[in-house]
Design a protein around this motif. Structure first.
Motif, short mmCIF file in Angstrom:
data_model
loop_
_atom_site.label_atom_id
_atom_site.label_comp_id
_atom_site.label_asym_id
_atom_site.label_seq_id
_atom_site.Cartn_x
_atom_site.Cartn_y
_atom_site.Cartn_z
N ALA A 86 0.83 -1.21 0.00
CA ALA A 86 0.00 0.00 0.00
C ALA A 86 0.86 1.25 0.00
O ALA A 86 1.98 1.27 0.54
N GLY A 87 0.32 2.31 -0.59
CA GLY A 87 0.98 3.60 -0.59
C GLY A 87 -0.04 4.71 -0.65
O GLY A 87 -1.20 4.50 -1.02
N ALA A 88 0.39 5.92 -0.28
CA ALA A 88 -0.50 7.08 -0.29
C ALA A 88 0.32 8.34 -0.49
O ALA A 88 1.51 8.39 -0.14
N TYR A 89 -0.31 9.35 -1.05
CA TYR A 89 0.35 10.64 -1.24
C TYR A 89 0.34 11.46 0.04
O TYR A 89 1.23 12.28 0.27
N LEU A 90 -0.66 11.26 0.88
CA LEU A 90 -0.81 12.03 2.12
C LEU A 90 -0.48 11.16 3.32
O LEU A 90 -0.79 9.97 3.34
N GLN A 91 0.13 11.77 4.33
CA GLN A 91 0.53 11.07 5.53
C GLN A 91 -0.15 11.69 6.75
O GLN A 91 -0.84 12.70 6.65
N ALA A 92 0.07 11.08 7.91
CA ALA A 92 -0.53 11.59 9.14
C ALA A 92 0.24 12.79 9.69
O ALA A 92 -0.21 13.42 10.64
N ALA A 125 4.35 -15.02 -2.92
CA ALA A 125 2.93 -14.95 -3.24
C ALA A 125 2.72 -15.31 -4.71
O ALA A 125 3.65 -15.27 -5.52
N ASP A 126 1.51 -15.67 -5.05
CA ASP A 126 1.15 -15.94 -6.44
C ASP A 126 0.83 -14.66 -7.20
O ASP A 126 1.13 -14.53 -8.39
N VAL A 127 0.21 -13.72 -6.50
CA VAL A 127 -0.23 -12.45 -7.10
C VAL A 127 0.14 -11.31 -6.17
O VAL A 127 0.04 -11.44 -4.94
N TYR A 128 0.56 -10.20 -6.75
CA TYR A 128 0.93 -9.01 -5.99
C TYR A 128 -0.04 -7.88 -6.33
O TYR A 128 -0.28 -7.59 -7.50
N VAL A 129 -0.60 -7.27 -5.28
CA VAL A 129 -1.54 -6.16 -5.45
C VAL A 129 -0.91 -4.91 -4.86
O VAL A 129 -0.52 -4.89 -3.69
N PHE A 130 -0.82 -3.87 -5.67
CA PHE A 130 -0.31 -2.58 -5.23
C PHE A 130 -1.49 -1.62 -5.10
O PHE A 130 -2.14 -1.29 -6.10
N ALA A 131 -1.77 -1.22 -3.86
CA ALA A 131 -2.95 -0.41 -3.57
C ALA A 131 -2.51 1.02 -3.27
O ALA A 131 -1.62 1.24 -2.44
N VAL A 132 -3.16 1.97 -3.92
CA VAL A 132 -2.79 3.38 -3.76
C VAL A 132 -4.00 4.18 -3.31
O VAL A 132 -5.05 4.18 -3.98
N GLN A 133 -3.86 4.86 -2.17
CA GLN A 133 -4.86 5.83 -1.74
C GLN A 133 -4.56 7.12 -2.49
O GLN A 133 -3.50 7.71 -2.33
N ASP A 145 -13.40 5.28 1.72
CA ASP A 145 -14.09 5.40 0.44
C ASP A 145 -13.28 4.65 -0.62
O ASP A 145 -12.21 5.12 -1.03
N THR A 146 -13.76 3.52 -1.06
CA THR A 146 -12.99 2.73 -2.03
C THR A 146 -12.83 3.46 -3.37
O THR A 146 -11.95 3.10 -4.15
N ALA A 147 -13.65 4.48 -3.62
CA ALA A 147 -13.48 5.27 -4.84
C ALA A 147 -12.18 6.06 -4.82
O ALA A 147 -11.71 6.50 -5.88
N GLN A 148 -11.59 6.24 -3.63
CA GLN A 148 -10.32 6.95 -3.53
C GLN A 148 -9.12 6.01 -3.62
O GLN A 148 -7.98 6.44 -3.44
N TRP A 149 -9.36 4.76 -3.92
CA TRP A 149 -8.28 3.78 -4.06
C TRP A 149 -8.17 3.31 -5.50
O TRP A 149 -9.17 3.22 -6.22
#
Length: 201
Positions: A86-92, A125-133, A145-149
């Motif tokens: 997982a990754g995101a442009y904004l942090q805490a 793993a068999d499959v790698y998923v890269f998730a971005v907020q 909000d899954t629309a932001q992913w």
């Protein structure tokens, strides 16, 4: 490791927590109070990663809980092993500019109770998923909000061909192409399954 005379220390199954269980000896405290203490902000990197794993878990309809020491993050009911990054442009914390997204830990040493950690790192793993907020403004940031992913999916052979421990988002995009939405994630993961097809007849 040689088991003791009384046998191995095998953990017993624990019931799934609801959140309203009381904490003995701590007045008025429940498990949900602990959750609020430990994970109050989904923007924190570790928590965001766990939440991304949960989204993938939900997308593929997995019924198994997360296993902390497993060599992968999510497993489908038919045994497909999925690693989630997982990754995101904004942090805490306060930032001058949005974060540059990079995914690390693609290779890791497996662990077993019999032999401990493996000597070398591997793709597990068999499959790698890269998730971005994807939000770039705190005023509208909503990890729920899954629309932001957006999600990028690669099979293990494609990751192994890159021969890297970490990868930038731009490299992921070059390898995958356009991202998929949460609604399309399960189909995309299934299409990326590199395991040999079995004869269902």
């Amino acid at each position: 490791m040689k088991p003791s005379a009384s046998g191995p220390l095998s953990p017993l199954p624990m019931p799934a927590l609801r959140g309203d269980e009381p904490i003995a000896g701590v007045p008025d405290a429940t498990v949900v109070d602990f959750w609020r203490f430990a994970m109050p902000d989904l923007r924190v990197n570790n928590t965001l990663g766990l939440f991304a794993e949960f989204l993938v878990h939900q997308a593929v309809g997995s019924r198994g809980p997360r296993v902390e020491w497993a060599s992968h993050d999510v497993e489908t009911d038919d045994g497909l092993r999925i690693e989630v990054k997982a990754g995101a442009y904004l942090q805490a914390w306060e930032q001058r500019v949005p974060s540059q997204i990079r995914f690390s830990g693609l290779r890791a040493c497996t662990w077993s109770s019999e032999s401990g950690y493996a000597q070398t790192k591997s793709y597990n793993a068999d499959v790698y998923v890269f998730a971005v907020q994807t939000s770039r403004e705190h005023a509208v940031y909503d990890p729920l909000d899954t629309a932001q992913w957006e999600f990028y999916v690669l099979p293990r052979p494609a990751i192994a061909a890159l021969n890297v421990d970490s990868i930038s988002l731009s490299t992921v995009r070059a390898a995958v192409g356009p991202p998929v939405s949460f609604a399309a994630l399960n189909d995309c993961i299934r299409s990326a399954d590199p395991r040999p097809a079995t004869d269902g007849g």
